[in-house]
Design a protein around this motif. Structure first.
Motif, PDB file in Angstrom:
ATOM      1  N   LEU A 169      29.293  37.846  44.394  1.00  0.00           N
ATOM      2  CA  LEU A 169      29.814  39.084  44.975  1.00  0.00           C
ATOM      3  C   LEU A 169      30.910  38.776  45.986  1.00  0.00           C
ATOM      4  O   LEU A 169      31.980  39.389  45.981  1.00  0.00           O
ATOM      5  CB  LEU A 169      28.692  39.859  45.670  1.00  0.00           C
ATOM      6  CG  LEU A 169      27.812  40.761  44.818  1.00  0.00           C
ATOM      7  CD1 LEU A 169      26.636  41.265  45.643  1.00  0.00           C
ATOM      8  CD2 LEU A 169      28.596  41.932  44.258  1.00  0.00           C
ATOM      9  N   ARG A 170      30.647  37.824  46.855  1.00  0.00           N
ATOM     10  CA  ARG A 170      31.622  37.486  47.895  1.00  0.00           C
ATOM     11  C   ARG A 170      32.908  36.929  47.298  1.00  0.00           C
ATOM     12  O   ARG A 170      34.004  37.162  47.820  1.00  0.00           O
ATOM     13  CB  ARG A 170      31.016  36.476  48.869  1.00  0.00           C
ATOM     14  CG  ARG A 170      29.838  37.040  49.660  1.00  0.00           C
ATOM     15  CD  ARG A 170      29.230  36.011  50.590  1.00  0.00           C
ATOM     16  NE  ARG A 170      30.174  35.596  51.627  1.00  0.00           N
ATOM     17  CZ  ARG A 170      29.940  34.630  52.487  1.00  0.00           C
ATOM     18  NH1 ARG A 170      28.813  33.957  52.446  1.00  0.00           N
ATOM     19  NH2 ARG A 170      30.838  34.315  53.398  1.00  0.00           N
ATOM     20  N   LEU A 171      32.788  36.198  46.185  1.00  0.00           N
ATOM     21  CA  LEU A 171      33.966  35.615  45.526  1.00  0.00           C
ATOM     22  C   LEU A 171      34.712  36.629  44.674  1.00  0.00           C
ATOM     23  O   LEU A 171      35.825  36.360  44.216  1.00  0.00           O
ATOM     24  CB  LEU A 171      33.546  34.426  44.662  1.00  0.00           C
ATOM     25  CG  LEU A 171      33.031  33.195  45.401  1.00  0.00           C
ATOM     26  CD1 LEU A 171      32.516  32.152  44.410  1.00  0.00           C
ATOM     27  CD2 LEU A 171      34.131  32.595  46.279  1.00  0.00           C
ATOM     28  N   GLY A 172      34.090  37.781  44.421  1.00  0.00           N
ATOM     29  CA  GLY A 172      34.746  38.801  43.612  1.00  0.00           C
ATOM     30  C   GLY A 172      34.523  38.666  42.127  1.00  0.00           C
ATOM     31  O   GLY A 172      35.159  39.372  41.343  1.00  0.00           O
ATOM     32  N   THR A 173      33.615  37.776  41.693  1.00  0.00           N
ATOM     33  CA  THR A 173      33.352  37.638  40.258  1.00  0.00           C
ATOM     34  C   THR A 173      32.239  38.573  39.801  1.00  0.00           C
ATOM     35  O   THR A 173      31.945  38.643  38.606  1.00  0.00           O
ATOM     36  CB  THR A 173      32.977  36.186  39.910  1.00  0.00           C
ATOM     37  OG1 THR A 173      31.868  35.771  40.703  1.00  0.00           O
ATOM     38  CG2 THR A 173      34.158  35.259  40.173  1.00  0.00           C
ATOM     39  N   LEU A 174      31.617  39.288  40.732  1.00  0.00           N
ATOM     40  CA  LEU A 174      30.689  40.375  40.427  1.00  0.00           C
ATOM     41  C   LEU A 174      31.125  41.604  41.209  1.00  0.00           C
ATOM     42  O   LEU A 174      31.719  41.494  42.293  1.00  0.00           O
ATOM     43  CB  LEU A 174      29.258  40.017  40.828  1.00  0.00           C
ATOM     44  CG  LEU A 174      28.439  39.128  39.897  1.00  0.00           C
ATOM     45  CD1 LEU A 174      27.055  38.927  40.495  1.00  0.00           C
ATOM     46  CD2 LEU A 174      28.323  39.711  38.500  1.00  0.00           C
ATOM     47  N   ASP A 175      30.816  42.781  40.665  1.00  0.00           N
ATOM     48  CA  ASP A 175      31.135  44.025  41.363  1.00  0.00           C
ATOM     49  C   ASP A 175      29.948  44.536  42.165  1.00  0.00           C
ATOM     50  O   ASP A 175      30.104  44.958  43.316  1.00  0.00           O
ATOM     51  CB  ASP A 175      31.576  45.092  40.350  1.00  0.00           C
ATOM     52  CG  ASP A 175      32.816  44.677  39.586  1.00  0.00           C
ATOM     53  OD1 ASP A 175      33.807  44.302  40.233  1.00  0.00           O
ATOM     54  OD2 ASP A 175      32.799  44.711  38.339  1.00  0.00           O
ATOM     55  N   VAL A 176      28.774  44.532  41.558  1.00  0.00           N
ATOM     56  CA  VAL A 176      27.561  45.018  42.215  1.00  0.00           C
ATOM     57  C   VAL A 176      26.402  44.127  41.779  1.00  0.00           C
ATOM     58  O   VAL A 176      26.513  43.363  40.820  1.00  0.00           O
ATOM     59  CB  VAL A 176      27.245  46.485  41.858  1.00  0.00           C
ATOM     60  CG1 VAL A 176      28.354  47.416  42.313  1.00  0.00           C
ATOM     61  CG2 VAL A 176      27.015  46.636  40.353  1.00  0.00           C
ATOM     62  N   ALA A 177      25.259  44.269  42.460  1.00  0.00           N
ATOM     63  CA  ALA A 177      24.064  43.521  42.048  1.00  0.00           C
ATOM     64  C   ALA A 177      22.821  44.304  42.438  1.00  0.00           C
ATOM     65  O   ALA A 177      22.805  45.013  43.454  1.00  0.00           O
ATOM     66  CB  ALA A 177      24.042  42.134  42.680  1.00  0.00           C
ATOM     67  N   LEU A 178      21.801  44.175  41.613  1.00  0.00           N
ATOM     68  CA  LEU A 178      20.475  44.727  41.910  1.00  0.00           C
ATOM     69  C   LEU A 178      19.622  43.608  42.490  1.00  0.00           C
ATOM     70  O   LEU A 178      19.289  42.641  41.798  1.00  0.00           O
ATOM     71  CB  LEU A 178      19.823  45.275  40.638  1.00  0.00           C
ATOM     72  CG  LEU A 178      20.250  46.664  40.179  1.00  0.00           C
ATOM     73  CD1 LEU A 178      19.634  46.972  38.823  1.00  0.00           C
ATOM     74  CD2 LEU A 178      19.850  47.723  41.192  1.00  0.00           C
ATOM     75  N   LEU A 179      19.291  43.749  43.784  1.00  0.00           N
ATOM     76  CA  LEU A 179      18.582  42.689  44.500  1.00  0.00           C
ATOM     77  C   LEU A 179      17.424  43.273  45.290  1.00  0.00           C
ATOM     78  O   LEU A 179      17.364  44.477  45.532  1.00  0.00           O
ATOM     79  CB  LEU A 179      19.537  41.996  45.482  1.00  0.00           C
ATOM     80  CG  LEU A 179      20.840  41.401  44.959  1.00  0.00           C
ATOM     81  CD1 LEU A 179      21.626  40.819  46.127  1.00  0.00           C
ATOM     82  CD2 LEU A 179      20.570  40.340  43.926  1.00  0.00           C
ATOM     83  N   ALA A 180      16.530  42.387  45.713  1.00  0.00           N
ATOM     84  CA  ALA A 180      15.504  42.774  46.673  1.00  0.00           C
ATOM     85  C   ALA A 180      16.147  42.829  48.051  1.00  0.00           C
ATOM     86  O   ALA A 180      16.887  41.924  48.444  1.00  0.00           O
ATOM     87  CB  ALA A 180      14.355  41.778  46.646  1.00  0.00           C
ATOM     88  N   LEU A 181      15.873  43.885  48.782  1.00  0.00           N
ATOM     89  CA  LEU A 181      16.441  44.088  50.110  1.00  0.00           C
ATOM     90  C   LEU A 181      15.439  43.658  51.182  1.00  0.00           C
ATOM     91  O   LEU A 181      14.230  43.653  50.931  1.00  0.00           O
ATOM     92  CB  LEU A 181      16.794  45.565  50.290  1.00  0.00           C
ATOM     93  CG  LEU A 181      17.752  46.172  49.268  1.00  0.00           C
ATOM     94  CD1 LEU A 181      18.023  47.636  49.617  1.00  0.00           C
ATOM     95  CD2 LEU A 181      19.043  45.385  49.161  1.00  0.00           C
ATOM     96  N   PRO A 182      15.933  43.305  52.392  1.00  0.00           N
ATOM     97  CA  PRO A 182      17.338  43.313  52.783  1.00  0.00           C
ATOM     98  C   PRO A 182      18.059  42.025  52.391  1.00  0.00           C
ATOM     99  O   PRO A 182      17.428  40.981  52.234  1.00  0.00           O
ATOM    100  CB  PRO A 182      17.259  43.426  54.305  1.00  0.00           C
ATOM    101  CG  PRO A 182      15.992  42.702  54.656  1.00  0.00           C
ATOM    102  CD  PRO A 182      15.038  42.993  53.528  1.00  0.00           C
ATOM    103  N   VAL A 183      19.373  42.141  52.242  1.00  0.00           N
ATOM    104  CA  VAL A 183      20.203  40.963  51.969  1.00  0.00           C
ATOM    105  C   VAL A 183      20.784  40.437  53.273  1.00  0.00           C
ATOM    106  O   VAL A 183      20.808  39.248  53.530  1.00  0.00           O
ATOM    107  CB  VAL A 183      21.315  41.300  50.962  1.00  0.00           C
ATOM    108  CG1 VAL A 183      22.240  40.107  50.769  1.00  0.00           C
ATOM    109  CG2 VAL A 183      20.706  41.713  49.627  1.00  0.00           C
TER     110      VAL A 183
END
Length: 310
Positions: free
Chosen positions: A143-157
């Motif tokens: 995500l930080r590198l811009g190779t993904l747009d969004v992600a489904l993750l367990a929160l909090p990140v």
């Protein structure tokens, strides 16, 4: 003599491709939505600029020359590239219309993706998701590198520059070997984990950390044994084989218990669990669209009753 500074126009290339395809000026002009004189003028300008005759015109038919046949694939490629560029530009401000690169953690992907991908066809028909399954740290880095747009993750990140949209909460369920004394129990105290061999996923899986946090909050030091698994499905197979117990999210229960070899028990309230949400770069400036996506995800996942919307 060709003009070395000449740059073909897209109108000229479209005229050439349409005419090569239709072999008729009137039909080609209709396809492009232009007049026949405009089509002829665009083609003539292209030929003059290139210094090449692309099409032979006769009173009865249109023929593509040998030079034209050689250049035609490149003209088609150029027209398609422009069309793709235009389409991408049109969807640049509408991330739910076109390709969206979606990251999903391994303890969500196999249990939620089938529902989401089916549902997107009805709720977001213009969306073309490209799915990447990885552990949390790798998804956040992408995500930080811009190779993904969004992600489904367990929160909090809790990563600088990453925004979070909570979607749903699900309970953890205790997975047990069939016939275990706790099988089917509905109010198991988390302190019971102190006396059970707990199977965990490998380092890097957020579910491993969450299971250990459940133990910490219960004030117990679990018997971790020697078995670890790279996937939740492997851990479940080990449980079914009598090697221990593990925690699985509620969304995984139906899939992982389908074989009948696994028993489950639920914890006493307040039941331990996790929050799942959509995360994205704050700098992407698509929060409104991503909130719409999060709403759709929540609606689809909650439809089976295994989670609670946030």
């Amino acid at each position: 003599m060709p003009d070395k500074t000449y740059q073909p126009t897209i109108a000229g290339l479209r005229a050439f491709v349409a005419l090569a395809n239709r072999r008729h000026f009137g039909t080609a002009a209709t396809d492009l939505g232009v007049s026949q004189p405009s089509l002829s003028q665009a083609l003539s300008a292209l030929e003059a600029g290139l210094g090449v005759t692309l099409v032979e015109r006769t009173t009865r038919r249109v023929l593509v020359t040998a030079d034209g046949a050689e250049l035609l694939p490149r003209a088609i490629a150029a027209v398609e590239a422009v069309d793709e560029f235009t389409s991408a530009a049109a969807g640049a401000g509408q991330p739910l219309h076109g390709t969206l690169r979606v990251g999903v953690i391994p303890t969500v992907a196999p249990y939620v993706l089938p529902t989401l991908l089916r549902g997107f066809g009805d709720r977001l028909p213009e969306l073309r998701p490209r799915v990447v399954e990885e552990q949390t740290a790798r998804l956040v880095e992408q995500l930080r590198l811009g190779t993904l747009d969004v992600a489904l993750l367990a929160l909090p990140v809790e990563v600088a520059g990453i925004a979070e949209i909570p979607i749903y909460r699900e309970d953890f369920v205790l997975a047990l070997p069939s016939g275990h004394a706790l099988a089917g129990r509905r109010r198991v105290d988390p302190t019971a984990l102190a006396d059970l061999p707990l199977l965990l996923l490998d380092e890097g899986h957020c579910l491993r950390d969450q299971a250990l946090e459940v133990c910490r909050l219960a004030g117990v030091r679990p018997d971790l044994g020697q078995t670890r698994a790279a996937s939740l499905t492997t851990a479940v197979h080990c449980v079914a084989g009598g090697l221990g117990v593990t925690l699985i999210p509620e969304t995984a229960v139906a899939s992982e218990t389908a074989s009948g070899d696994l028993a489950t028990a639920t914890f006493a309230t307040p039941r331990p669990g996790r929050r799942i949400g959509l995360v994205f770069r704050r700098s992407a400036r698509h929060e409104e669209a991503y909130r719409e996506l999060a709403t759709v995800v929540g609606d689809l996942v909650a439809a089976n009753g295994a989670v609670r919307r946030l």
